[in-house]
Motif scaffolding. Structure first.
Motif, PDB file in Angstrom:
ATOM      1  N   LEU A 178      20.491  -7.433  41.637  1.00 24.00           N
ATOM      2  CA  LEU A 178      19.583  -7.989  40.639  1.00 24.00           C
ATOM      3  C   LEU A 178      19.959  -7.594  39.214  1.00 24.00           C
ATOM      4  N   ILE A 179      19.970  -6.306  38.917  1.00 14.69           N
ATOM      5  CA  ILE A 179      20.272  -5.844  37.552  1.00 14.69           C
ATOM      6  C   ILE A 179      21.709  -6.169  37.141  1.00 14.69           C
ATOM      7  N   GLU A 238       9.070  -6.263  45.187  1.00 16.87           N
ATOM      8  CA  GLU A 238      10.304  -5.480  45.053  1.00 16.87           C
ATOM      9  C   GLU A 238      10.980  -5.736  43.707  1.00 16.87           C
ATOM     10  N   VAL A 239      10.982  -6.987  43.299  1.00 15.04           N
ATOM     11  CA  VAL A 239      11.595  -7.346  42.012  1.00 15.04           C
ATOM     12  C   VAL A 239      10.844  -6.677  40.864  1.00 15.04           C
ATOM     13  N   LYS A 250      10.827  -2.646  36.455  1.00 14.37           N
ATOM     14  CA  LYS A 250       9.923  -1.835  35.647  1.00 14.37           C
ATOM     15  C   LYS A 250      10.691  -0.712  34.963  1.00 14.37           C
ATOM     16  N   GLY A 251      10.468  -0.579  33.653  1.00 12.44           N
ATOM     17  CA  GLY A 251      11.122   0.480  32.892  1.00 12.44           C
ATOM     18  C   GLY A 251      12.552   0.178  32.493  1.00 12.44           C
ATOM     19  N   THR A 252      13.033  -1.025  32.743  1.00 12.20           N
ATOM     20  CA  THR A 252      14.390  -1.417  32.354  1.00 12.20           C
ATOM     21  C   THR A 252      14.312  -2.393  31.174  1.00 12.20           C
ATOM     22  N   PRO A 253      15.450  -2.673  30.508  1.00 14.18           N
ATOM     23  CA  PRO A 253      15.441  -3.649  29.405  1.00 14.18           C
ATOM     24  C   PRO A 253      15.043  -5.049  29.846  1.00 14.18           C
ATOM     25  N   TYR A 254      15.016  -5.284  31.170  1.00 15.27           N
ATOM     26  CA  TYR A 254      14.723  -6.617  31.686  1.00 15.27           C
ATOM     27  C   TYR A 254      13.279  -6.758  32.165  1.00 15.27           C
ATOM     28  N   GLU A 255      12.463  -5.765  31.888  1.00 12.31           N
ATOM     29  CA  GLU A 255      11.073  -5.786  32.350  1.00 12.31           C
ATOM     30  C   GLU A 255      10.305  -6.968  31.741  1.00 12.31           C
ATOM     31  N   THR A 256      10.658  -7.336  30.520  1.00 15.49           N
ATOM     32  CA  THR A 256       9.930  -8.450  29.861  1.00 15.49           C
ATOM     33  C   THR A 256      10.117  -9.763  30.602  1.00 15.49           C
ATOM     34  N   PHE A 257      11.187  -9.899  31.384  1.00 18.98           N
ATOM     35  CA  PHE A 257      11.412 -11.133  32.136  1.00 18.98           C
ATOM     36  C   PHE A 257      10.322 -11.373  33.168  1.00 18.98           C
ATOM     37  N   LEU A 258       9.617 -10.317  33.551  1.00 23.45           N
ATOM     38  CA  LEU A 258       8.563 -10.442  34.568  1.00 23.45           C
ATOM     39  C   LEU A 258       7.346 -11.178  34.044  1.00 23.45           C
ATOM     40  N   ILE A 259       7.107 -11.087  32.736  1.00 24.20           N
ATOM     41  CA  ILE A 259       5.870 -11.630  32.183  1.00 24.20           C
ATOM     42  C   ILE A 259       6.069 -12.685  31.119  1.00 24.20           C
ATOM     43  N   LYS A 260       7.294 -12.732  30.530  1.00 21.98           N
ATOM     44  CA  LYS A 260       7.524 -13.669  29.436  1.00 21.98           C
ATOM     45  C   LYS A 260       8.487 -14.769  29.837  1.00 21.98           C
ATOM     46  N   ASP A 261       8.240 -15.981  29.299  1.00 19.21           N
ATOM     47  CA  ASP A 261       9.171 -17.095  29.477  1.00 19.21           C
ATOM     48  C   ASP A 261      10.007 -17.212  28.209  1.00 19.21           C
TER      49      ASP A 261
END
Length: 366
Positions: free
Chosen positions: A276-277, A349-350, A355-366
């Motif tokens: 994933l990362i 799991e995703v 969580k806590g990575t530079p990609y965390e914003t992808f979980l909530i933002k388009d």
């Protein structure tokens, strides 16, 4: 008012001013100096005045000669520029700005004649993107413009990108309007281009391509996705569709009806946590590298999400390509809508992984 008109008017006033100055000089000289006084010693005050007067005359003549010289040079340059355009293409145009000339082209295709549109300039462009970044949708929008021809992924076939020479030869064919595709417009095309995925030789031969773009006046349009997680989900779903072919045994990368989109959206991919990362990081690095490699070209950077949320971005693209502004439309229907939590099989799991990575914003933002 153009540059030539402004310069012409300013020079006219300079000449008029200088003419009045010369008249004044000739009126003053008899008062300061007479032939019979040639050997008469003048007072210091009169001598200084005469010296200043002579100095002023010399400076005035010099300034006038410079004005005339600059005007002549400008006219010669403008004339040669105009003749270059007219003689080469038998077209009559106002004098273009020098920086615009490099991006205006007059192709002479071998497969047809442009007829009355032969004098219409054409601009060259290439859309750089990555798979599942909205580039197919974006290209259909561009092709809805009556004066644009974007020819799809011409370098999708490996045989067309075996080396730099092959790539440049194919681009010559495209930009000469000899590349025939379903997107080819009539002879009055104002902008011709194609779509180029970054993994199709664009980065591998970037030095030769950048040189070609700068030499031939090709503009680059970069289209990426901000949310790389959504792009990854789209990649996984598209890969599944290639094998499963749920739409009557056919694979469709893009849909044109709500029914098709709804059917394909039913599949929820299972994301590999170990990849994933690294996948997100590689996509981000590839986009950054492309921007770095092509920074010396004339280019514009767009994001899929920005175009979806703000259609005025399409006006920016038309302005970039110097096109008449039109309402651009596409018949494609978006497949994946709604929150990511409803599109990923192992969503928990995703979430935990990012969580806590530079990609965390992808979980909530388009």
């Amino acid at each position: 008012m153009n540059q030539y008109s402004t310069k012409k008017i300013s020079n006219f006033f300079l000449k008029k001013l200088f003419f009045n100055f010369i008249c004044f000089i000739f009126m003053e000289i008899p008062k300061l100096w007479k032939p019979q006084d040639l050997f008469v010693i003048k007072s210091p005050k009169q001598s200084l005045r005469l010296v200043l007067l002579v100095f002023a005359v010399v400076c005035g003549i010099y300034i006038l000669s410079m004005c005339i010289n600059q005007t002549s040079n400008y006219l010669l340059q403008a004339k040669s520029l105009s003749i270059h355009v007219i003689n080469r293409h038998n077209c009559h145009y106002p004098i273009f700005q020098e920086e615009d000339i490099h991006y205006l082209h007059f192709p002479k295709p071998q497969t047809f004649t442009r007829e009355e549109c032969a004098c219409n300039p054409v601009r060259f462009f290439a859309i750089f993107s990555m798979q599942r970044s909205g580039s197919g949708w974006f290209e259909t929008l561009l092709n809805s413009h009556m004066n644009v021809s974007s020819n799809g992924e011409i370098f999708g076939a490996k045989s067309r990108r075996t080396n730099a020479s092959v790539i440049l030869e194919i681009m010559d064919s495209v930009f000469n309007l000899d590349w025939i595709s379903s997107s080819s417009k009539n002879e009055c095309t104002a902008a011709i281009g194609f779509k180029w995925m970054l993994n199709q030789g664009a980065l591998e031969y970037h030095e030769e391509i950048v040189d070609y773009f700068n030499r031939r006046g090709v503009s680059a349009i970069f289209l990426f996705r901000r949310n790389l997680l959504r792009r990854l989900i789209s990649l996984l779903a598209n890969s599944y569709d290639k094998d499963a072919k749920p739409l009557n045994g056919t694979h469709k990368s893009h849909t044109h009806s709500p029914y098709e989109a709804k059917l394909l959206a039913k599949y929820k991919p299972l994301v590999n946590m170990s990849l994933l990362i690294p996948n997100l990081r590689n996509a981000q690095r590839k986009a950054n590298r492309a921007l770095e490699c092509f920074k010396s070209t004339r280019h514009i950077l767009l994001y899929y999400e920005d175009i979806v949320q703000n259609r005025t971005k399409l006006a920016d693209v038309q302005e970039f390509l110097v096109l008449p502004q039109r309402e651009l439309k596409s018949g494609q229907v978006k497949i994946h809508n709604g929150p990511l939590s409803q599109q990923i099989e192992n969503w928990d799991e995703v979430q935990k992984k990012l969580k806590g990575t530079p990609y965390e914003t992808f979980l909530i933002k388009d």
